[in-house]
Design an enzyme around this catalytic site. Sequence first.
Site, PDB file in Angstrom:
ATOM      1  N   LYS A  23       0.833  -1.213   0.000  1.00 38.82           N
ATOM      2  CA  LYS A  23       0.000   0.000   0.000  1.00 38.82           C
ATOM      3  C   LYS A  23       0.863   1.257   0.000  1.00 38.82           C
ATOM      4  O   LYS A  23       0.653   2.156  -0.807  1.00 38.82           O
ATOM      5  CB  LYS A  23      -0.909  -0.011   1.233  1.00 38.82           C
ATOM      6  N   ASN A  24       1.832   1.321   0.923  1.00 38.27           N
ATOM      7  CA  ASN A  24       2.563   2.583   1.065  1.00 38.27           C
ATOM      8  C   ASN A  24       3.531   2.856  -0.087  1.00 38.27           C
ATOM      9  O   ASN A  24       4.013   3.973  -0.231  1.00 38.27           O
ATOM     10  CB  ASN A  24       3.251   2.653   2.430  1.00 38.27           C
ATOM     11  N   CYS A 117      -5.540   8.434   7.969  1.00 39.81           N
ATOM     12  CA  CYS A 117      -5.567   7.950   9.351  1.00 39.81           C
ATOM     13  C   CYS A 117      -5.014   9.019  10.280  1.00 39.81           C
ATOM     14  O   CYS A 117      -3.800   9.196  10.390  1.00 39.81           O
ATOM     15  CB  CYS A 117      -4.732   6.676   9.474  1.00 39.81           C
ATOM     16  N   ARG A 122      -0.484  14.956  12.233  1.00 37.55           N
ATOM     17  CA  ARG A 122       0.674  14.517  11.445  1.00 37.55           C
ATOM     18  C   ARG A 122       1.100  15.663  10.532  1.00 37.55           C
ATOM     19  O   ARG A 122       0.615  15.798   9.408  1.00 37.55           O
ATOM     20  CB  ARG A 122       0.306  13.257  10.656  1.00 37.55           C
ATOM     21  N   ASP A 305       3.980   0.731  12.125  1.00 33.05           N
ATOM     22  CA  ASP A 305       2.696   0.232  11.606  1.00 33.05           C
ATOM     23  C   ASP A 305       2.375  -1.172  12.132  1.00 33.05           C
ATOM     24  O   ASP A 305       1.243  -1.638  12.004  1.00 33.05           O
ATOM     25  CB  ASP A 305       2.692   0.227  10.071  1.00 33.05           C
ATOM     26  N   ARG A 397      -8.668  -0.161   3.908  1.00 28.95           N
ATOM     27  CA  ARG A 397      -7.689   0.700   3.229  1.00 28.95           C
ATOM     28  C   ARG A 397      -6.348   0.008   3.082  1.00 28.95           C
ATOM     29  O   ARG A 397      -5.526   0.424   2.268  1.00 28.95           O
ATOM     30  CB  ARG A 397      -7.462   1.969   4.051  1.00 28.95           C
TER      31      ARG A 397
HETATM   32  N1  EPU Z   1       6.662  14.375  10.791  1.00 30.98           N
HETATM   33  C1  EPU Z   1       6.705  15.710  11.075  1.00 30.98           C
HETATM   34  N2  EPU Z   1       6.766  16.593  10.022  1.00 30.98           N
HETATM   35  C2  EPU Z   1       6.762  16.185   8.727  1.00 30.98           C
HETATM   36  C3  EPU Z   1       6.704  14.810   8.445  1.00 30.98           C
HETATM   37  C4  EPU Z   1       6.654  13.920   9.504  1.00 30.98           C
HETATM   38  O1  EPU Z   1       6.694  16.122  12.235  1.00 30.98           O
HETATM   39  O2  EPU Z   1       6.824  17.032   7.835  1.00 30.98           O
HETATM   40  C5  EPU Z   1       6.625  13.397  11.901  1.00 30.98           C
HETATM   41  C6  EPU Z   1       5.303  12.641  11.950  1.00 30.98           C
HETATM   42  O3  EPU Z   1       4.319  13.345  12.658  1.00 30.98           O
HETATM   43  C7  EPU Z   1       5.719  11.337  12.591  1.00 30.98           C
HETATM   44  C8  EPU Z   1       7.134  11.106  12.055  1.00 30.98           C
HETATM   45  O4  EPU Z   1       7.596  12.395  11.646  1.00 30.98           O
HETATM   46  O5  EPU Z   1       5.780  11.474  13.974  1.00 30.98           O
HETATM   47  C9  EPU Z   1       7.248  10.150  10.884  1.00 30.98           C
HETATM   48  O6  EPU Z   1       6.293  10.483   9.880  1.00 30.98           O
HETATM   49  P1  EPU Z   1       6.483  10.110   8.348  1.00 30.98           P
HETATM   50  O7  EPU Z   1       6.515  11.367   7.563  1.00 30.98           O
HETATM   51  O8  EPU Z   1       7.602   9.144   8.186  1.00 30.98           O
HETATM   52  O9  EPU Z   1       5.100   9.390   8.064  1.00 30.98           O
HETATM   53  P2  EPU Z   1       4.240   9.460   6.739  1.00 30.98           P
HETATM   54  O10 EPU Z   1       5.109   9.561   5.553  1.00 30.98           O
HETATM   55  O11 EPU Z   1       3.166  10.462   6.894  1.00 30.98           O
HETATM   56  C10 EPU Z   1       4.264   6.899   6.265  1.00 30.98           C
HETATM   57  C11 EPU Z   1       3.230   5.822   6.140  1.00 30.98           C
HETATM   58  C12 EPU Z   1       2.641   5.534   7.509  1.00 30.98           C
HETATM   59  C13 EPU Z   1       3.767   5.140   8.474  1.00 30.98           C
HETATM   60  C14 EPU Z   1       4.863   6.212   8.497  1.00 30.98           C
HETATM   61  C15 EPU Z   1       6.067   5.832   9.332  1.00 30.98           C
HETATM   62  C16 EPU Z   1       2.360   6.260   3.943  1.00 30.98           C
HETATM   63  C17 EPU Z   1       1.240   6.723   3.081  1.00 30.98           C
HETATM   64  N3  EPU Z   1       2.179   6.291   5.246  1.00 30.98           N
HETATM   65  O12 EPU Z   1       3.563   8.034   6.771  1.00 30.98           O
HETATM   66  O13 EPU Z   1       1.780   4.437   7.330  1.00 30.98           O
HETATM   67  O14 EPU Z   1       3.243   5.005   9.771  1.00 30.98           O
HETATM   68  O15 EPU Z   1       5.306   6.479   7.154  1.00 30.98           O
HETATM   69  O16 EPU Z   1       6.612   4.640   8.874  1.00 30.98           O
HETATM   70  O17 EPU Z   1       3.388   5.843   3.435  1.00 30.98           O
HETATM   71  C18 EPU Z   1      -0.052   3.045   7.788  1.00 30.98           C
HETATM   72  O18 EPU Z   1       0.271   2.393   6.789  1.00 30.98           O
HETATM   73  O19 EPU Z   1      -0.914   2.663   8.614  1.00 30.98           O
HETATM   74  C19 EPU Z   1       0.617   4.322   8.033  1.00 30.98           C
HETATM   75  C20 EPU Z   1       0.139   5.224   8.873  1.00 30.98           C
END
Ligand code: EPU
Length: 418
Positions: A23-24, A117, A122, A305, A397
């Site tokens: 998915k991701n 989610c 975030r 996750d 999802r």
């Molecule tokens: N963060 C910030 N600022 C930013 C970006 C991130 O403070 O600009 C913080 C976030 O709040 C969090 C941490 O940094 O505490 C890591 O966030 P990251 O950006 O890595 O997460 P993401 O890219 O929004 C993806 C996956 C998530 C998974 C995370 C961490 C996708 C679409 N989502 O999210 O997947 O938890 O990486 O591995 O790729 C899931 O599949 O259930 C899911 C939530």
Amino acid sequence: MTGKLMIAGGRPLRGTITISGAKNSAVALIPAAILAESTVVLDNLPQISDVGILAEILGELGASVEREGDSMRIHPQSLKSIPMPNGNVKKLRASYYLMGALLGRFGEATIGLPGGCNFEPRPIDQHIKGFEALGAEVSNENGAIHIRAKALRGAKIYLDMVSVGATINIMLAASRAKGITLIENAAKEPEIIDVATLLNSMGAKIKGAGTETIRIEGVDAMQGCRHSIIPDRIQAGSYMIAAAATRGDVLVDNVIPKHLEALTAKLQEMGVHIYEMDESIRVVGQPEYESIDVKALVYPGFATDLQSPMTSLLTQVKGTSILTDYVYNNRFKHVPELVRMGARIKVEGRSAVIEGGLLQSAKVKATDLRAGASLFIAALTVPTGETEITGTEYIYRGYENLVPNLRNLGAEVWEEYE
Ligand code: EPU
């Protein structure tokens, strides 16, 4: 229409489950296709709702999208950077990848702040910092992010925290910038490598994906290609945990075992028997497990996750286990629901302290995707009665064909509609 998920637990899962594409990765690869000027074919796509919504969004932007089985042909030739402040973009978090992709191709994007989610706030400040470093002006207009650049130029960008989304979004935009971009403190998740592989097949020049420094040399044009998506390590990990929790015996097929090393190590430490093959992992549950401590970290650490699914498994262990999430401050929305099922869990700061014991059936609600996974795993362990899980739209999802898959493994699972 999604209904309630009903589970009569207490049956060990047995058999083979074939894992779909990730998915991701998929939710980043579909927007990435916008950067090409000819047709991109993606194979091994998961059949999940986020993929369908992204396909609709590309259609709304003027692309033509054809789906056949688990493949998608994206013809981005007539696509334009149409402002999308509302609508489908609000339905999923990964719509933020449209920002980097449209910025790279057209120098402009207006995208509503993403939904998805929301188990905790975030922020996307690091994505925006990256776009600005590449020369874009970014403003927030009534909840939509407007990004515009006369010309994108390469830059050195140090991420304040390791972010999967920011790393990918910057790679997307920088692929079409003039000159060289360096992303320092980049995320190393396998999905980052998958996106870089697609972009390189489209003509980008990206090196170092999977390490903490990624070098992107911008190119003037990118073309179509064909790409097969990596297996979903989180879906695979969830079934591995479910197999262990039900004391079952499951072959999890079509996986890259290396992507699951942190989970495998923890399951072995508890006493689960694991057999790794080239593209599959067999998980054989045992009657008794040792309590353990788990720390969810960025890759290659234990995946956040899988933290909520793991919470459910740790309720099936004698003694006290501690699970700490260093990626999110407060990703514990599943805990009150597990407590309804009789779990003895206390949240202390960024840790859940879990006392093992039998769970009982209850009416519970999934409030996000992985909280939902923790609930169906918990329900599968309950020896008597039926557990009712609402909020299934979150679960679907990320888990393709969940009900038939669990049934094939011998679980008693069905859906009910009101
Ligand atoms: N963060 C910030 N600022 C930013 C970006 C991130 O403070 O600009 C913080 C976030 O709040 C969090 C941490 O940094 O505490 C890591 O966030 P990251 O950006 O890595 O997460 P993401 O890219 O929004 C993806 C996956 C998530 C998974 C995370 C961490 C996708 C679409 N989502 O999210 O997947 O938890 O990486 O591995 O790729 C899931 O599949 O259930 C899911 C939530």
